[in-house]
Write a protein that holds these residues in place. Structure first.
Motif, PDB file in Angstrom:
ATOM      1  N   HIS A 101       5.017  -2.525  -9.218  1.00 16.63           N
ATOM      2  CA  HIS A 101       4.626  -1.307  -8.212  1.00 16.63           C
ATOM      3  C   HIS A 101       5.208  -0.131  -7.773  1.00 16.63           C
TER       4      HIS A 101
ATOM      5  N   ARG B 200       2.901   7.306  -6.136  1.00 16.18           N
ATOM      6  CA  ARG B 200       1.461   7.763  -5.565  1.00 16.18           C
ATOM      7  C   ARG B 200       1.256   8.053  -4.271  1.00 16.18           C
TER       8      ARG B 200
ATOM      9  N   ILE C 127      -0.565  -4.799  -1.678  1.00 13.14           N
ATOM     10  CA  ILE C 127      -1.127  -3.955  -2.922  1.00 13.14           C
ATOM     11  C   ILE C 127      -2.375  -3.421  -2.547  1.00 13.14           C
TER      12      ILE C 127
ATOM     13  N   THR D  77       3.286   2.580  -7.924  1.00 11.44           N
ATOM     14  CA  THR D  77       2.333   2.369  -6.801  1.00 11.44           C
ATOM     15  C   THR D  77       3.093   3.590  -5.557  1.00 11.44           C
TER      16      THR D  77
ATOM     17  N   HIS E 177      -2.851  -0.885   0.018  1.00 17.86           N
ATOM     18  CA  HIS E 177      -2.190   0.206  -0.269  1.00 17.86           C
ATOM     19  C   HIS E 177      -3.532   0.711  -0.766  1.00 17.86           C
ATOM     20  N   LEU E 178      -3.361   0.594  -2.114  1.00 17.61           N
ATOM     21  CA  LEU E 178      -4.633   0.797  -2.962  1.00 17.61           C
ATOM     22  C   LEU E 178      -5.798   1.605  -2.470  1.00 17.61           C
TER      23      LEU E 178
END
Length: 266
Positions: free
Chosen positions: A193, A199, A164, A196, A167-168
């Motif tokens: 998540h 997104r 994560i 996310t 990814h972020l």
């Protein structure tokens, strides 16, 4: 039914039939040229090709194809898509793998050509129990990728920890990222998540993908099989912290088997 639509339905049907043994799909398509050609065989012809003692006897049939077509129609209505391994825009690095899936389910605002362009992608994987050191360097690695001329995409598994964070950071830096799920495309795991994942799906060139049919729940084995998609999509894999038997090491072994470079954060 148009040829492309039929090919996707046939590939999805093969994925459901042989999903846990994808080499069957590769073998059949290699012999016959397409997924549709497999279903052009009669059930008897298909059974003869599989062998007299195959556990898949009778599975390649009209009912399996009809079910796959209904499935894809329902997914399309909900905003999900599917690309067969025989399509031109299917990711070439993954197609080159001996256990390439029949196809990929995906959710994205972009086309397959934009999601899987001819540019390098880097898998960034590692422990869920990430340390402050690991989190800092995961960010630094992705930030450097974003500043490089090729701006490679970042591939990971949406899990806690390294995944994560990668990814972020990719999203914040404006580079593409692909999240590979250990379950069906109609489920987000981990559920924490979900935002996310949304997104990612709404970011240009990014996508949430899986080779698992809708309704597949995340269990231990699906995580292990999922890792081959992460390794297969990427030009190389970077391991950031891992337990001795962690999923990140499994991904690295798969990447090495595929002839891809593997790096580790010391």
């Amino acid at each position: 039914m148009e040829d492309l639509e039929k090919e996707r339905c046939c590939a999805a049907a093969l994925g459901r039939i042989f999903g846990y043994e994808p080499m069957y799909v590769s073998g059949l398509i290699s012999k016959l040229g397409s997924a549709a050609a497999v279903f052009d065989l009669s059930t008897a012809e298909a059974d003869e090709m599989l062998g007299p003692f195959s556990k898949y006897k009778g599975k390649i049939c009209r009912a399996a194809l009809d079910a796959a077509c209904e499935e894809l129609e329902a997914l399309n209505a909900d905003g999900y898509r599917y690309i067969a391994c025989t399509e031109r825009d299917f990711p070439a690095p993954l197609r080159d793998c001996p256990d390439c899936p029949a196809g990929l389910y995906y959710r994205s605002c972009s086309t397959p050509r934009e999601i899987f362009p001819e540019r390098p992608s880097i898998a960034v994987v590692g422990t869920r129990d990430i340390s402050p050191y690991g989190r800092e360097w995961t960010r630094k690695i992705v930030e450097v990728c974003a500043r490089s001329p090729s701006r490679p995409g970042i591939v990971s598994g949406l899990a806690f920890g390294v995944d994560i964070t990668a990814h972020l950071t990719a999203l914040d830096e404006g580079i593409a990222t692909i999240a590979v799920l250990p379950c069906g495309i109609d489920t987000i795991y981990p559920a924490a998540h979900r935002k996310t994942a949304e997104r990612i799906a709404e970011s240009a060139g990014s996508a949430v993908v899986t080779d698992y049919p809708p309704g597949t729940s995340p269990v231990a084995f699906t995580f292990i099989r999922r890792n081959r998609i992460i390794a297969g999509l990427a030009s190389c894999t970077v391991l950031v912290e891992s337990k001795a038997k962690g999923g990140g090491l499994i991904t690295c072994r798969l990447a090495e088997r595929y002839g891809r470079e593997v790096f580790a954060l010391p």
